[in-house]
Design a protein around this motif. Structure first.
Motif, PDB file in Angstrom:
ATOM      1  N   PRO A  74       0.817  -1.222   0.000  1.00 34.93           N
ATOM      2  CA  PRO A  74       0.000   0.000   0.000  1.00 34.93           C
ATOM      3  C   PRO A  74       0.847   1.268   0.000  1.00 34.93           C
ATOM      4  O   PRO A  74       1.937   1.312   0.558  1.00 34.93           O
ATOM      5  N   THR A  75       0.322   2.292  -0.650  1.00 31.42           N
ATOM      6  CA  THR A  75       0.930   3.610  -0.621  1.00 31.42           C
ATOM      7  C   THR A  75      -0.035   4.581   0.058  1.00 31.42           C
ATOM      8  O   THR A  75      -1.224   4.302   0.199  1.00 31.42           O
ATOM      9  N   SER A  76       0.456   5.717   0.438  1.00 29.44           N
ATOM     10  CA  SER A  76      -0.403   6.735   1.058  1.00 29.44           C
ATOM     11  C   SER A  76      -1.314   7.395   0.033  1.00 29.44           C
ATOM     12  O   SER A  76      -2.158   8.228   0.384  1.00 29.44           O
ATOM     13  N   LEU A  77      -1.179   7.027  -1.239  1.00 31.83           N
ATOM     14  CA  LEU A  77      -1.966   7.633  -2.307  1.00 31.83           C
ATOM     15  C   LEU A  77      -3.311   6.947  -2.498  1.00 31.83           C
ATOM     16  O   LEU A  77      -4.180   7.471  -3.193  1.00 31.83           O
ATOM     17  N   LEU A  78      -3.499   5.775  -1.905  1.00 30.83           N
ATOM     18  CA  LEU A  78      -4.710   4.992  -2.130  1.00 30.83           C
ATOM     19  C   LEU A  78      -5.989   5.724  -1.744  1.00 30.83           C
ATOM     20  O   LEU A  78      -6.972   5.666  -2.484  1.00 30.83           O
ATOM     21  N   PRO A  79      -6.063   6.410  -0.597  1.00 28.18           N
ATOM     22  CA  PRO A  79      -7.326   7.066  -0.224  1.00 28.18           C
ATOM     23  C   PRO A  79      -7.853   8.032  -1.279  1.00 28.18           C
ATOM     24  O   PRO A  79      -9.061   8.113  -1.507  1.00 28.18           O
ATOM     25  N   GLU A  80      -6.970   8.763  -1.940  1.00 30.18           N
ATOM     26  CA  GLU A  80      -7.418   9.718  -2.956  1.00 30.18           C
ATOM     27  C   GLU A  80      -8.070   8.998  -4.130  1.00 30.18           C
ATOM     28  O   GLU A  80      -9.122   9.409  -4.633  1.00 30.18           O
ATOM     29  N   ILE A  81      -7.449   7.908  -4.572  1.00 30.39           N
ATOM     30  CA  ILE A  81      -8.020   7.134  -5.678  1.00 30.39           C
ATOM     31  C   ILE A  81      -9.351   6.511  -5.264  1.00 30.39           C
ATOM     32  O   ILE A  81     -10.325   6.522  -6.027  1.00 30.39           O
ATOM     33  N   LEU A  82      -9.400   5.949  -4.075  1.00 29.54           N
ATOM     34  CA  LEU A  82     -10.633   5.333  -3.600  1.00 29.54           C
ATOM     35  C   LEU A  82     -11.776   6.336  -3.584  1.00 29.54           C
ATOM     36  O   LEU A  82     -12.897   6.031  -3.996  1.00 29.54           O
TER      37      LEU A  82
END
Length: 223
Positions: A118-126
């Motif tokens: 996981p990267t810290s970028l996942l929430p934005e894409i989700l």
């Protein structure tokens, strides 16, 4: 439009296409900007110009891959918006499975890498890309279950459907990891697998709706 006007667009598109493929193959951590630039026949300065940094390129290539998937397999599965709820849900399931099963679906390959690292970028894409799709399916499930269904009923049905669909991601990973195994029926005939998931899921939802209406209808009568 002059050649100088069109060149930046072409460069940006080459970077998106190449980055989405390499991120899908290697994941964010193992991918380098130098590798992307080499294969895209570009330079690091062009990445800085169009995307600022690796993180932004990752997000934009992910969105690009997602949009490409939806262009090939619209999320409604070709079912009209005024069709019965079961038909609309069936179309959404078929579309999701088709996108996951597609050989060149970089979007879901990147998701698979994200699940592993996981990267810290996942929430934005989700939030911006995946959550609207999720909410649309949840709304259709709610409609199929009827007004007496509660949030847990809806959540469990959604989890069941998504689990069956995302099973294909695991199978695709196994096929790459264990190429000596030759039999992957879900991937060999994803259309048949999609029909199985549709029939299985809709039958389960109907059975659950009957149980909900009987049990909660009795409770209301008792009051």
């Amino acid at each position: 439009m002059t050649d100088s006007d069109s060149k930046p667009l072409k460069t940006r598109m080459r970077l998106l296409i190449t980055a989405s493929r390499i991120f899908a193959e290697k994941g964010f951590q193992e991918t380098t900007i130098a590798e992307i630039c080499e294969q895209a026949q570009s330079n690091i300065a062009s990445v800085n110009y169009h995307f600022r940094d690796k993180e932004s390129l990752y997000l934009e290539s992910w969105r690009y891959a997602f949009q490409q998937d939806l262009a090939l397999y619209p999320s409604d599965g070709g079912v009209a918006s005024d069709a019965p709820a079961e038909q609309r849900l069936a179309g959404r399931i078929r579309s999701l499975i088709a996108r996951i099963a597609a050989e060149n679906s970089h979007f879901f390959a990147i998701i698979n890498k994200e699940m592993a690292q996981p990267t810290s970028l996942l929430p934005e894409i989700l939030e911006k890309e995946i959550n609207p799709q999720r909410q649309a399916m949840i709304a259709q499930i709610k409609e199929c279950l009827g007004p007496k269904a509660d949030d847990q009923d809806i959540h469990f049905c959604h989890a069941s459907i998504i689990g069956q669909c995302f099973h294909l991601m695991q199978v695709k990973h196994m096929k790459k990891t264990y190429p000596e195994r030759r039999h992957y029926p879900e991937l060999e005939n994803p259309v048949s697998y999609a029909e199985h998931v549709v029939l299985f899921s809709l039958a389960g939802i109907r059975a659950l709706r009957n149980r909900i209406e009987q049990s909660r209808g009795d409770s209301e009568c008792a009051q």
